[in-house]
Design an enzyme around this catalytic site. Structure first.
Site, PDB file in Angstrom:
ATOM      1  N   GLU A  55       0.766  -1.022   0.110  1.00 36.91           N
ATOM      2  CA  GLU A  55      -0.053   0.125  -0.150  1.00 36.91           C
ATOM      3  C   GLU A  55       1.072   1.193   0.024  1.00 36.91           C
ATOM      4  O   GLU A  55       0.686   2.217  -0.857  1.00 36.91           O
ATOM      5  CB  GLU A  55      -0.970  -0.055   1.394  1.00 36.91           C
ATOM      6  CG  GLU A  55      -1.974  -1.124   1.392  1.00 36.91           C
ATOM      7  CD  GLU A  55      -1.309  -2.367   1.875  1.00 36.91           C
ATOM      8  OE1 GLU A  55      -0.121  -2.441   1.994  1.00 36.91           O
ATOM      9  OE2 GLU A  55      -2.145  -3.180   2.424  1.00 36.91           O
ATOM     10  N   HIS A  82     -25.195   8.413  21.138  1.00 30.15           N
ATOM     11  CA  HIS A  82     -26.016   8.184  20.048  1.00 30.15           C
ATOM     12  C   HIS A  82     -26.227   7.456  19.025  1.00 30.15           C
ATOM     13  O   HIS A  82     -26.921   7.373  17.984  1.00 30.15           O
ATOM     14  CB  HIS A  82     -26.449   9.734  19.410  1.00 30.15           C
ATOM     15  CG  HIS A  82     -26.792  10.822  20.789  1.00 30.15           C
ATOM     16  ND1 HIS A  82     -28.068  11.057  20.902  1.00 30.15           N
ATOM     17  CD2 HIS A  82     -26.036  11.582  21.380  1.00 30.15           C
ATOM     18  CE1 HIS A  82     -28.080  11.954  21.905  1.00 30.15           C
ATOM     19  NE2 HIS A  82     -26.643  12.159  22.150  1.00 30.15           N
ATOM     20  N   LYS A 117      -1.176 -11.001   2.908  1.00 31.92           N
ATOM     21  CA  LYS A 117      -0.448 -10.312   1.890  1.00 31.92           C
ATOM     22  C   LYS A 117       0.048 -11.046   0.728  1.00 31.92           C
ATOM     23  O   LYS A 117       0.198 -10.516  -0.375  1.00 31.92           O
ATOM     24  CB  LYS A 117       0.993  -9.806   2.931  1.00 31.92           C
ATOM     25  CG  LYS A 117       0.550  -8.380   3.656  1.00 31.92           C
ATOM     26  CD  LYS A 117       1.763  -8.066   4.239  1.00 31.92           C
ATOM     27  CE  LYS A 117       1.480  -7.220   5.452  1.00 31.92           C
ATOM     28  NZ  LYS A 117       2.870  -6.768   6.447  1.00 31.92           N
TER      29      LYS A 117
HETATM   30  O1  F6P Z   1      -0.005  -4.803   9.025  1.00 31.00           O
HETATM   31  C1  F6P Z   1       1.110  -5.492   9.324  1.00 31.00           C
HETATM   32  C2  F6P Z   1       2.191  -4.525   9.501  1.00 31.00           C
HETATM   33  O2  F6P Z   1       3.350  -5.189   9.256  1.00 31.00           O
HETATM   34  C3  F6P Z   1       2.168  -3.556  10.853  1.00 31.00           C
HETATM   35  O3  F6P Z   1       2.861  -4.477  11.817  1.00 31.00           O
HETATM   36  C4  F6P Z   1       2.758  -2.395  10.343  1.00 31.00           C
HETATM   37  O4  F6P Z   1       2.666  -1.527  11.247  1.00 31.00           O
HETATM   38  C5  F6P Z   1       2.433  -2.067   9.239  1.00 31.00           C
HETATM   39  O5  F6P Z   1       2.310  -3.536   8.511  1.00 31.00           O
HETATM   40  C6  F6P Z   1       3.264  -1.300   8.094  1.00 31.00           C
HETATM   41  O6  F6P Z   1       4.530  -1.812   7.839  1.00 31.00           O
HETATM   42  P1  F6P Z   1       5.719  -0.793   7.252  1.00 31.00           P
HETATM   43  O7  F6P Z   1       6.075   0.127   8.267  1.00 31.00           O
HETATM   44  O8  F6P Z   1       6.783  -1.856   7.168  1.00 31.00           O
HETATM   45  O9  F6P Z   1       5.101  -0.237   6.154  1.00 31.00           O
END
Ligand code: F6P
Length: 527
Positions: free
Chosen positions: A203, A375, A496
């Site tokens: 992401e 609410h 993932k």
């Molecule tokens: O969602 C899993 C995770 O590894 C979290 O523990 C972490 O905070 C997040 O993804 C983001 O990871 P990164 O900082 O390596 O992008």
């Protein structure tokens, strides 16, 4: 989980708070204060005997030794072979903390100094974009621990922020997040902070590359990237590969868990927002709670008490969730932050030996700021069939003392806790509201709904630090008692890996070999 506690639970499970409050010294006995936080836990379905048995449980788990191991840097994150030292990041006393034979404090302080220099430069309008314009928009790109902490604390401390700076956060891989957050912004005035411990998170990297294209579309020269990107990461190589100048990279370390990283370089957007002094005050607050947790006897130790109350409901009352209800608009993202901190830490079903546990571990954490929640979902807490312990969080002074808003806000908080605890019997309803029995049943509140009150004078950076550390250590204590590893998160890996595989399948004609439902969804999307 513990025979003596189980037997005790059977004995007192039906005891009503109305009964327990006949003891006029109860509130005094069930209230503790430390570092500016008052914890009133009198409205819990427990007696002094319950607590003493719970403290015994903590002793049996050798909690004090485990606390010492964490602070000393033992590799308690065993499945990843790492120390767990978020406490070193705010070790304001600077006592040496040794990892693999080396004191890590000098490096921690160097990074804090780098963060301070960058923050001061941006806040003074001296950080310029490729065209020489002042940077006004700071956009953090990160997800999970690289987003939720900075978001929560930036909102939490907005009162202390420099208002001509526009701090934003992009986390979701949904392009809508990027498009909406950058809508109308001038790339020449925009700085991106790419926050990722691993610098590989799908992401974050997708958003970071889109940001790079967005800047390059305006400037058309690769060298502009240096003026518009900062990286916060443990992965220098990947940062360089992305094209960010290593001098714009702030380091942190594998002994900082993502969800515990707010005091590391990951806190940079917060520091830019509120200034260096306020950020250091935040660290001071954390440190004060760390010291309290490390040194205080279990019976007076706020994180320990909070943790044991949670264990009581989770493991004996078989309660599934816990609500966090801050009566402060600035803490509107606090529950979301705690969701990751708690649920990613203690959402485990395998104990430290690798065996399946036969008891409940981490609860579902949720909540919204008061009075909005009242609410929306409080009906279920008051009259539903589920028991939901609540943490009410409130301040004596408002940061925005307008009219009688604050009095009304706090009156609501106290009233909700009171109504949950004591309710209103059918007899009382018949005496005061209606003579109609049928209606009286609908208007009856059983009460005996437990809560904690967490009370503080004013939402300052210090107190926010102490409050966060209170919950961090609560989570730690519960993990120790459940005998699970709280600092890894293997449970997020499988999804993932699967997502990456499906992504490649979208663009190929390859025969699908998932289950029928997943195959059908992929085909639907391909078409
Ligand atoms: O969602 C899993 C995770 O590894 C979290 O523990 C972490 O905070 C997040 O993804 C983001 O990871 P990164 O900082 O390596 O992008």
């Amino acid at each position: 989980m513990n025979r003596s506690l189980q037997k005790h639970y059977e004995e007192i499970k039906d005891l009503h708070l109305r009964e327990l409050f006949k003891d006029k010294s109860r509130v005094k006995k069930f209230t503790k204060q430390a570092v500016g936080i008052t914890l009133d836990y009198s409205m819990n379905r427990m007696t002094e005997e319950t607590l003493s048995k719970l403290f015994e449980l903590a002793r049996e788990a050798d909690l004090k030794t485990e606390i010492g191991r964490m602070f000393r840097g033992s590799k308690i994150n065993e499945t990843e072979g790492r120390a767990v030292l978020h406490t070193a990041l705010r070790n304001r006393g600077n006592t040496p903390v040794v990892v693999d034979g080396k004191d890590i404090m000098p490096r921690v302080n160097e990074v804090l100094a780098q963060m301070s220099e960058i923050s001061n430069k941006i806040r003074a309008g001296k950080w310029r974009g490729f065209s020489g314009k002042k940077i006004k928009n700071i956009i953090n790109i990160g997800i999970g621990g690289s987003d939720l902490g900075p978001v929560m604390a930036s909102f939490g401390l907005k009162h202390y922020s420099q208002r001509d700076l526009n701090i934003k956060f992009i986390s979701n891989v949904d392009a809508t997040h990027f498009v909406e957050e950058t809508y109308g912004l001038d790339p020449e005035e925009t700085l991106f902070i790419v926050a990722s411990k691993t610098f590989t998170t799908q992401e974050t990297m997708t958003n970071a590359y889109t940001a790079k294209s967005w800047i390059l579309a305006a400037s058309a020269t690769e060298s502009s990237v240096a003026k518009h990107f900062i990286a916060l990461s443990t992965n220098k190589e990947a940062v360089i590969d992305f094209g960010i100048d290593p001098s714009n990279m702030l380091e942190f370390w594998d002994w900082v868990g993502g969800r515990y990283s707010l005091c590391s370089a990951i806190g940079l957007p917060v520091m830019i927002n509120v200034g260096v002094d306020n950020f250091f005050k935040l660290l001071d607050g954390y440190h004060q709670m760390d010291n309290h947790f490390k040194t205080m006897e279990l019976e007076d130790n706020l994180p320990v008490i909070l943790a044991l109350i949670g264990i009581w409901y989770n493991n004996f009352f078989a309660v599934e969730t816990s609500a966090v209800l801050p009566y402060d608009q600035y803490l509107s993202r606090f529950a979301a932050y705690l969701q990751q901190a708690d649920m990613e830490s203690n959402g485990k079903n395998i104990n430290k030996k690798g065996e399946k546990v036969n008891y409940q571990t981490g609860p579902i954490i949720w909540g919204e700021p008061g009075t909005n929640g009242q609410h929306a979902f409080y009906q279920l807490i008051h009259q539903g069939t589920k028991l939901i312990p609540c943490d009410f969080i409130g301040f004596k002074e408002s940061l925005n003392p307008v009219g009688d808003h604050h009095q009304k806000l706090m009156a609501n908080m106290f009233a909700q806790a009171e109504a949950m605890a004591f309710g209103k019997t059918t007899k009382e309803v018949l005496e005061t509201e209606t003579k109609d029995e049928w209606l009286a049943y609908h208007k009856t509140f059983e009460g005996n709904r437990p809560s904690n009150k967490i009370l503080m004078n004013k939402l300052t950076p210090e107190i926010l630090g102490s409050l966060i550390a209170l919950y961090e250590h609560k989570i730690f204590v519960q993990g120790i008692i459940w005998n699970i590893f709280s600092f890894d998160q293997w449970g997020v890996q499988l999804g993932k890996v699967c997502a990456n595989r499906i992504l490649t399948e979208f663009n190929s004609a390859e025969v699908l070999c998932h289950d029928d439902s997943t195959n059908a969804a992929i085909k639907w999307f391909r078409s």
